[in-house]
Design an enzyme around this catalytic site. Structure first.
Site, mmCIF file in Angstrom:
data_model
loop_
_atom_site.group_PDB
_atom_site.id
_atom_site.type_symbol
_atom_site.label_atom_id
_atom_site.label_comp_id
_atom_site.label_asym_id
_atom_site.label_seq_id
_atom_site.Cartn_x
_atom_site.Cartn_y
_atom_site.Cartn_z
ATOM 1 N N HIS A 100 75.832 16.658 48.203
ATOM 2 C CA HIS A 100 75.653 18.027 47.712
ATOM 3 C C HIS A 100 74.607 18.733 48.559
ATOM 4 C CE1 HIS A 100 72.775 15.492 45.610
ATOM 5 N NE2 HIS A 100 71.985 16.546 45.556
ATOM 6 N N HIS A 102 71.940 22.035 48.317
ATOM 7 C CA HIS A 102 71.313 23.027 47.429
ATOM 8 C C HIS A 102 71.323 24.400 48.095
ATOM 9 C CE1 HIS A 102 69.397 20.068 44.635
ATOM 10 N NE2 HIS A 102 69.475 19.285 45.695
HETATM 11 P P1 5GP Z 1 69.130 15.844 44.558
HETATM 12 O O1 5GP Z 1 67.789 15.538 43.960
HETATM 13 O O2 5GP Z 1 70.010 14.602 44.543
HETATM 14 O O3 5GP Z 1 69.098 16.522 45.878
HETATM 15 O O4 5GP Z 1 69.768 16.918 43.591
HETATM 16 C C1 5GP Z 1 70.488 16.630 42.447
HETATM 17 C C2 5GP Z 1 70.571 17.914 41.671
HETATM 18 O O5 5GP Z 1 71.615 17.811 40.725
HETATM 19 C C3 5GP Z 1 69.293 18.246 40.887
HETATM 20 O O6 5GP Z 1 68.797 19.511 41.314
HETATM 21 C C4 5GP Z 1 69.744 18.260 39.435
HETATM 22 O O7 5GP Z 1 69.122 19.269 38.676
HETATM 23 C C5 5GP Z 1 71.248 18.497 39.564
HETATM 24 N N1 5GP Z 1 72.022 17.929 38.483
HETATM 25 C C6 5GP Z 1 71.937 16.657 38.009
HETATM 26 N N2 5GP Z 1 72.819 16.464 37.014
HETATM 27 C C7 5GP Z 1 73.484 17.644 36.859
HETATM 28 C C8 5GP Z 1 74.511 18.077 35.961
HETATM 29 O O8 5GP Z 1 74.999 17.346 35.105
HETATM 30 N N3 5GP Z 1 74.955 19.351 36.105
HETATM 31 C C9 5GP Z 1 74.434 20.206 37.034
HETATM 32 N N4 5GP Z 1 74.935 21.438 37.081
HETATM 33 N N5 5GP Z 1 73.452 19.828 37.887
HETATM 34 C C10 5GP Z 1 72.970 18.562 37.794
#
Ligand code: 5GP
Ligand code: ZN
Length: 138
Positions: A100, A102
């Site tokens: 993913h 951001h």
């Molecule tokens: P990472 O820390 O892996 O770069 O980002 C993961 C992101 O996924 C976090 O910003 C977190 O808030 C988001 N996230 C985690 N679970 C969910 C979910 O169930 N739904 C949505 N919309 N975002 C999620």
């Protein structure tokens, strides 16, 4: 589909989300814990643990989507800045191990600070790092 992967469940609509954009390869949804108003995440529909697992054909389609969605977000949210953040691996802050990216709209005085402490190179270290990578890519 990876067992128990939250983003696989989201792209398959087994878990609800606020969708901003969707095509055959990607979905863009609002992050559940936003850094700022409108903070979104672009998720690949195929499960890749991170960027390094992504196939070239998906990678080639990624940036046109990023550009299209970011432009509309910028217009509609009236933000004055925009960050793209993409974490790979636990040590880089990745918490969901499905690719993913951001998309983070930025506003004046929004209190977010992405700056980092800086380090320094020893003599010739920068040239040595650069040439090692340059030589491998050619
Ligand atoms: P990472 O820390 O892996 O770069 O980002 C993961 C992101 O996924 C976090 O910003 C977190 O808030 C988001 N996230 C985690 N679970 C969910 C979910 O169930 N739904 C949505 N919309 N975002 C999620
Ligand atoms: Zn997944």
């Amino acid at each position: 589909m990876e067992n128990n992967c939250i983003f696989c469940k989201i792209t398959r609509k087994q878990i609800g989300s606020n969708i901003l954009y969707e095509d055959d390869d990607f979905q863009v949804i609002l992050d559940i814990s936003p850094a700022t108003k409108g903070h979104a995440i672009l998720i690949s529909k195929k499960h890749f643990d991170n960027l390094f697992k992504m196939d070239e054909s998906t990678a080639a389609k990624l940036f046109p989507v990023v550009l299209k969605v970011s432009k509309i977000m910028k217009e509609e949210l009236n933000c004055s800045g925009f960050n793209l953040v993409q974490n790979n691996g636990k040590n880089a802050g990745q918490t969901v191990f499905h690719f993913h990216l951001h998309l983070i709209p930025r506003y004046e005085n929004d209190g977010i600070d992405f700056r980092w402490n800086t380090t320094e190179y020893a003599e010739n270290e920068a040239a040595s790092i650069a040439s090692k990578i340059y030589d491998k890519i050619q």
